[in-house]
Every structure is written in structure tokens, then in C-alpha cells.
Design an enzyme around this catalytic site. Structure first.
Site, PDB file in Angstrom:
ATOM      1  N   ASP A 192       0.501  -1.474  -0.105  1.00 35.06           N
ATOM      2  CA  ASP A 192       0.140  -0.084   0.189  1.00 35.06           C
ATOM      3  C   ASP A 192       0.284   0.921  -0.254  1.00 35.06           C
ATOM      4  O   ASP A 192       1.547   1.831   1.122  1.00 35.06           O
ATOM      5  CB  ASP A 192      -0.674  -0.368   1.094  1.00 35.06           C
ATOM      6  CG  ASP A 192      -2.050   1.069   1.028  1.00 35.06           C
ATOM      7  OD1 ASP A 192      -1.553   2.025   0.647  1.00 35.06           O
ATOM      8  OD2 ASP A 192      -2.639   1.250   2.547  1.00 35.06           O
ATOM      9  N   TYR A 199      -6.308  16.152  -9.183  1.00 32.61           N
ATOM     10  CA  TYR A 199      -5.605  15.229  -9.626  1.00 32.61           C
ATOM     11  C   TYR A 199      -4.793  16.309 -10.608  1.00 32.61           C
ATOM     12  O   TYR A 199      -3.278  15.892 -10.880  1.00 32.61           O
ATOM     13  CB  TYR A 199      -6.630  14.707 -10.732  1.00 32.61           C
ATOM     14  CG  TYR A 199      -6.009  13.361 -11.819  1.00 32.61           C
ATOM     15  CD1 TYR A 199      -5.043  11.926 -11.260  1.00 32.61           C
ATOM     16  CD2 TYR A 199      -5.913  13.795 -12.940  1.00 32.61           C
ATOM     17  CE1 TYR A 199      -5.272  11.494 -11.644  1.00 32.61           C
ATOM     18  CE2 TYR A 199      -4.810  13.043 -13.955  1.00 32.61           C
ATOM     19  CZ  TYR A 199      -4.511  11.586 -13.080  1.00 32.61           C
ATOM     20  OH  TYR A 199      -3.970  10.489 -13.716  1.00 32.61           O
ATOM     21  N   THR A 250      -8.625   1.917 -19.137  1.00 28.49           N
ATOM     22  CA  THR A 250      -7.984   0.801 -17.873  1.00 28.49           C
ATOM     23  C   THR A 250      -8.791   0.785 -17.302  1.00 28.49           C
ATOM     24  O   THR A 250      -9.916   1.362 -17.404  1.00 28.49           O
ATOM     25  CB  THR A 250      -6.579   1.851 -17.068  1.00 28.49           C
ATOM     26  OG1 THR A 250      -6.968   2.659 -16.458  1.00 28.49           O
ATOM     27  CG2 THR A 250      -5.747   1.964 -18.208  1.00 28.49           C
ATOM     28  N   PRO A 251      -8.982  -0.382 -16.371  1.00 33.09           N
ATOM     29  CA  PRO A 251     -10.411  -0.619 -15.333  1.00 33.09           C
ATOM     30  C   PRO A 251     -10.434   0.846 -14.607  1.00 33.09           C
ATOM     31  O   PRO A 251     -12.384   0.978 -14.673  1.00 33.09           O
ATOM     32  CB  PRO A 251      -9.450  -1.253 -14.624  1.00 33.09           C
ATOM     33  CG  PRO A 251      -8.938  -2.410 -14.958  1.00 33.09           C
ATOM     34  CD  PRO A 251      -7.618  -1.392 -16.118  1.00 33.09           C
ATOM     35  N   ARG A 277     -14.669   5.368 -14.049  1.00 29.22           N
ATOM     36  CA  ARG A 277     -15.144   6.287 -14.302  1.00 29.22           C
ATOM     37  C   ARG A 277     -16.435   6.739 -15.241  1.00 29.22           C
ATOM     38  O   ARG A 277     -17.245   8.039 -15.060  1.00 29.22           O
ATOM     39  CB  ARG A 277     -13.834   7.575 -14.659  1.00 29.22           C
ATOM     40  CG  ARG A 277     -13.257   7.564 -13.260  1.00 29.22           C
ATOM     41  CD  ARG A 277     -11.982   8.557 -13.588  1.00 29.22           C
ATOM     42  NE  ARG A 277     -11.054   8.233 -14.588  1.00 29.22           N
ATOM     43  CZ  ARG A 277     -10.276   7.758 -13.833  1.00 29.22           C
ATOM     44  NH1 ARG A 277     -10.254   6.840 -13.240  1.00 29.22           N
ATOM     45  NH2 ARG A 277      -9.202   7.480 -14.996  1.00 29.22           N
ATOM     46  N   ARG A 292     -12.236  14.474 -26.659  1.00 34.59           N
ATOM     47  CA  ARG A 292     -10.808  15.361 -26.401  1.00 34.59           C
ATOM     48  C   ARG A 292      -9.753  14.491 -26.917  1.00 34.59           C
ATOM     49  O   ARG A 292      -8.125  14.652 -26.986  1.00 34.59           O
ATOM     50  CB  ARG A 292     -11.149  15.280 -24.859  1.00 34.59           C
ATOM     51  CG  ARG A 292     -10.577  14.278 -23.638  1.00 34.59           C
ATOM     52  CD  ARG A 292     -10.415  14.453 -22.214  1.00 34.59           C
ATOM     53  NE  ARG A 292      -9.883  13.578 -21.972  1.00 34.59           N
ATOM     54  CZ  ARG A 292      -9.520  13.384 -20.471  1.00 34.59           C
ATOM     55  NH1 ARG A 292     -10.555  14.622 -19.552  1.00 34.59           N
ATOM     56  NH2 ARG A 292      -9.210  12.324 -19.858  1.00 34.59           N
TER      57      ARG A 292
END
Ligand code: NAD
Length: 247
Positions: A56, A149, A184-185, A190, A207
Site C-alpha cells: 500500500d 488530480y 484501463t479498469p 469513471r 478529447r
């Protein structure tokens, strides 16, 4: 890359997983880490040169422990990261701190823990690469609803350049990868959690000037290049693989 030991974070799925397989296919001994042990199990079953370890990246002590356990690396790919969706009017202090922790503090801790061993290793091998996962959404370009982000990924580029500047004379190369929109997963998550998933996917594709999302295979050639001796004269750079978004 033959027989080089390369550690990758967030290697259970997405670009981290594809990178683990690509590096192993080039002869590297890959240590694939993630918090998803089921995903790690299927990965090590897929390739004999891939060993796995639970890590983690938010756990500072675990980072110190794994650095002591695995010893000097020939390459480090800090891939872990998360996306917060929203403007700064839509982020709580807790969510802000979480993104900072996952996307940038963890990366600093990984580099800090592994750098001493990598500097030692570079004395015999010439240079040792670190690759940090940034994004086109960063200091390079702003995107709606990516305030947290974009801030953290801009910080990744700053950290990358700082490490490159501080350790260039000791054989450490440090670069950042800035992908466009990659299928991707987590991207699928999202899209599927949007009020209108079909429209959400269309918006992500819209985009991308090439008219399609990137696949992980669009990214792995740049990733393996930056983690290999082929890029031995390359450091302190942010590499866009964005399908033309920032032309
Ligand atoms: P993903 O988001 O689908 O998978 C992420 C992996 O990270 C999962 O296996 C998950 O178990 C693991 N993970 C989550 N929290 C963790 C933690 N605390 N410690 C260790 N592992 C943890 O993969 P992706 O979409 O390829 O994203 C990987 C990186 O690429 C991220 O840093 C992301 O910000 C960046 N990125 C993604 C895109 C995109 O469009 N997918 C674009 C640019 C940059």
C-alpha cells in the site's frame, strides 16, 4: 533490461500491470506490487519472471520495509495514482489530502526509500532509472473537473525534475510519463459511474484528436524505453503519449 530488477507500484491492473508484463517479456525480473492481492496472483501466474508483493503506497513504514527486503533496484516505476473528479469547490479537505497522499507523497517516499540502493547500484551499472506516473492533466494542460488530480500530477513533474537535478551526477535518471486518456479498469469505472455512461465515453474519446482512447499497449513502449538502458542519456523530462491532445 535483461536480468534487471524492476519494481512497479499499482501493478495489479491497468498500465502498471501491462508494464510488468512488458518488462518481464524483455528479460527483467519484475517485482509487481499492489493492494489487490487477487490481481497480483493472476499476474504472477501469467509470467514466471514476475514476483509479487503487497504494498500500500500510503503506508510509509511498509515502503521502508520493502526497500530493505528487496534491496537495490535497477529500475523503479511509481505508477500508483487516483483521480478526484471535481473543481476546487467540490473537494473536501479530506479528499484533497487523500489525493496528495496517494499521488505525490507516496511517490516521494518510494524514491526516498529506494534511492540509496539505486545510487549504489548505479556505481556499477552506470545509470539507474526512476519513472514517475504523471498525466497530460498536470502543469502541461488544465482539464475541467481535474483540479486536485492536475495539481498532484503537476507536483509529480516537479518532484521528477528535482530528483533528476539532485542525483544526475550519481547515475540516477528520473523521468515522468504523461499519458492521454487510457482505457484501463479505473477509466471504465469513471465512465460507468457517470449519469450517462455512453455519453461519458463519447466525451472521453472526443478529447482525443486521434478519435480513440489509448490502450495500455500504446504506453508500454515508452515505459520500457524509460526503464531501460536505451534511455541512458535521458533524464528530468516529462514524456507525453497523449494521442495529440497537446499538439
Ligand atoms: P488503474 O487506476 O485502473 O489501477 C490502479 C491500480 O492501483 C489498481 O490495481 C489498484 O489496486 C492500485 N492501487 C490503488 N490504491 C493503491 C495503493 N494505495 N497502493 C498501491 N496500489 C494501489 O490503472 P491506470 O488507469 O493504468 O492508472 C495508473 C496510473 O496512471 C495512475 O497514477 C493514474 O493517475 C495514471 N494515469 C491514468 C490515465 C488513464 O487514462 N487511465 C491517464 C493518465 C495517467
Amino acid at each position: 533490461m535483461k536480468d534487471k530488477t524492476i519494481l512497479i507500484t499499482a501493478a495489479g491492473q491497468g498500465m502498471g500491470r501491462a508494464s510488468a508484463i512488458a518488462c518481464a517479456n524483455l528479460g527483467a525480473k519484475v517485482i509487481a506490487t499492489d493492494i489487490n492481492t487477487d490481481a497480483l496472483a493472476t499476474l504472477s501466474a501469467q509470467h514466471p519472471a514476475i514476483t509479487t508483493d503487497y504494498l500500500d503506497v500510503r503506508d510509509g513504514q511498509a515502503i521502508i520495509d520493502i526497500a530493505a527486503r528487496v534491496g537495490p533496484l535497477d529500475g523503479l516505476f511509481n505508477c500508483a495514482g487516483m483521480v478526484h473528479n471535481g473543481t476546487i469547490l467540490e473537494v473536501s479537505d479530506e479528499d484533497w489530502a487523500l489525493s496528495i497522499d496517494v499521488n505525490i507523497t507516496s511517490m516521494m517516499r518510494m524514491c526516498r526509500a529506494f534511492l540509496p540502493g539505486m545510487i549504489e547500484r548505479a556505481k556499477t551499472t552506470g545509470s539507474v532509472p526512476i519513472l514517475n506516473m504523471a498525466s497530460m492533466a498536470s502543469s502541461i494542460k488544465g482539464f475541467p473537473s481535474r483540479a486536485v488530480y492536475g495539481t498532484t500530477k503537476a507536483a509529480v513533474i516537479g518532484l521528477t525534475k528535482s530528483i533528476a537535478a539532485d542525483f544526475v551526477a550519481q547515475g540516477i535518471r528520473c523521468n515522468a510519463l504523461c499519458p492521454g486518456t487510457v482505457d484501463t479498469p479505473s477509466l471504465r469505472g469513471r465512465i460507468n459511474s457517470a449519469p450517462d455512461p455512453v455519453q461519458a465515453e463519447k466525451n472521453f474519446i472526443a478529447r482525443q484528436p486521434m478519435g480513440r482512447l489509448a490502450t495500455v499497449d500504446d504506453l508500454t513502449p515508452m515505459i520500457t524505453y524509460l526503464l531501460s538502458d536505451a534511455s541512458s542519456y535521458v533524464t528530468g523530462q516529462a514524456f507525453l503519449v497523449d494521442g495529440g491532445v497537446t499538439i
